[in-house]
Design a protein around this motif. Sequence first.
Motif, short mmCIF file in Angstrom:
data_model
loop_
_atom_site.label_atom_id
_atom_site.label_comp_id
_atom_site.label_asym_id
_atom_site.label_seq_id
_atom_site.Cartn_x
_atom_site.Cartn_y
_atom_site.Cartn_z
N UNK A 176 0.84 -1.20 0.00
CA UNK A 176 0.00 0.00 0.00
C UNK A 176 0.87 1.25 0.00
N UNK A 177 1.90 1.25 0.82
CA UNK A 177 2.80 2.41 0.88
C UNK A 177 3.44 2.69 -0.48
N UNK A 178 3.92 1.66 -1.14
CA UNK A 178 4.55 1.83 -2.46
C UNK A 178 3.56 2.43 -3.45
N UNK A 179 2.34 1.93 -3.43
CA UNK A 179 1.32 2.43 -4.35
C UNK A 179 0.94 3.88 -4.05
N UNK A 180 0.80 4.22 -2.78
CA UNK A 180 0.40 5.57 -2.40
C UNK A 180 1.49 6.59 -2.73
N UNK A 181 2.73 6.20 -2.56
CA UNK A 181 3.84 7.13 -2.83
C UNK A 181 3.96 7.51 -4.31
N UNK A 182 3.30 6.79 -5.18
CA UNK A 182 3.32 7.11 -6.61
C UNK A 182 2.44 8.32 -6.94
N UNK A 183 1.63 8.73 -6.00
CA UNK A 183 0.70 9.86 -6.20
C UNK A 183 1.29 11.15 -5.64
N UNK A 184 0.91 12.25 -6.26
CA UNK A 184 1.31 13.57 -5.77
C UNK A 184 0.21 14.07 -4.83
N UNK A 185 0.38 13.81 -3.55
CA UNK A 185 -0.66 14.10 -2.56
C UNK A 185 -0.33 15.40 -1.84
N UNK A 186 -1.33 16.26 -1.75
CA UNK A 186 -1.12 17.57 -1.13
C UNK A 186 -1.86 17.75 0.20
N UNK A 187 -2.96 17.03 0.39
CA UNK A 187 -3.77 17.23 1.59
C UNK A 187 -4.09 15.89 2.26
N UNK A 188 -4.55 15.98 3.49
CA UNK A 188 -4.96 14.77 4.21
C UNK A 188 -6.13 14.09 3.53
N UNK A 189 -7.05 14.89 3.02
CA UNK A 189 -8.22 14.29 2.36
C UNK A 189 -7.80 13.55 1.08
N UNK A 190 -6.84 14.12 0.34
CA UNK A 190 -6.32 13.42 -0.84
C UNK A 190 -5.64 12.12 -0.43
N UNK A 191 -4.88 12.17 0.65
CA UNK A 191 -4.21 10.97 1.15
C UNK A 191 -5.22 9.89 1.49
N UNK A 192 -6.26 10.28 2.20
CA UNK A 192 -7.30 9.32 2.58
C UNK A 192 -7.95 8.70 1.35
N UNK A 193 -8.28 9.54 0.38
CA UNK A 193 -8.92 9.05 -0.85
C UNK A 193 -8.02 8.09 -1.60
N UNK A 194 -6.76 8.47 -1.77
CA UNK A 194 -5.80 7.62 -2.49
C UNK A 194 -5.59 6.30 -1.75
N UNK A 195 -5.45 6.37 -0.44
CA UNK A 195 -5.25 5.14 0.33
C UNK A 195 -6.43 4.19 0.18
N UNK A 196 -7.64 4.73 0.25
CA UNK A 196 -8.84 3.89 0.11
C UNK A 196 -8.91 3.27 -1.29
N UNK A 197 -8.62 4.06 -2.30
CA UNK A 197 -8.66 3.56 -3.68
C UNK A 197 -7.60 2.48 -3.90
N UNK A 198 -6.40 2.74 -3.43
CA UNK A 198 -5.31 1.76 -3.61
C UNK A 198 -5.56 0.49 -2.80
N UNK A 199 -6.12 0.64 -1.61
CA UNK A 199 -6.42 -0.54 -0.78
C UNK A 199 -7.38 -1.47 -1.51
N UNK A 200 -8.42 -0.88 -2.11
CA UNK A 200 -9.40 -1.68 -2.83
C UNK A 200 -8.76 -2.36 -4.04
N UNK A 201 -7.77 -1.72 -4.64
CA UNK A 201 -7.12 -2.26 -5.84
C UNK A 201 -6.09 -3.35 -5.54
N UNK A 202 -5.73 -3.53 -4.28
CA UNK A 202 -4.77 -4.59 -3.96
C UNK A 202 -5.50 -5.92 -4.09
N UNK A 203 -5.05 -6.70 -5.02
CA UNK A 203 -5.68 -7.98 -5.33
C UNK A 203 -5.31 -9.03 -4.28
#
Length: 95
Positions: A38-65
């Motif tokens: 999850x960390x590797x996937x999230x670090x690929x995004x250019x995140x500026x805010x906590x809300x963006x971080x939360x959104x990206x983390x949730x999206x990437x979590x769901x995408x982990x097969x």
Amino acid sequence: MHTALNVCLWCLYNCSQNLKAPPKSPDLNPIEHIWRELEVRVRKHDIKTKSELKTVMMEEWVDIDAEITKKKKLVKSIPKHLKAVVDAKGYPTKY
């Protein structure tokens, strides 16, 4: 060794020896590999805010097969990890 009283008592009467590994040892916890993924996937995004971080983390979590657990052999590798912890006398291992 676990610190919960009921676990300590059970181990006292049912375990021939106690490992001096800390509670929740990452060496023995297969979920740590998933957190790393999850960390590797999230670090690929250019995140500026906590809300963006939360959104990206949730999206990437769901995408982990679920197949990732099979590819990395997370559960099957536990005996090897246990042996490494015993050999290291509870100190950190390469895992």
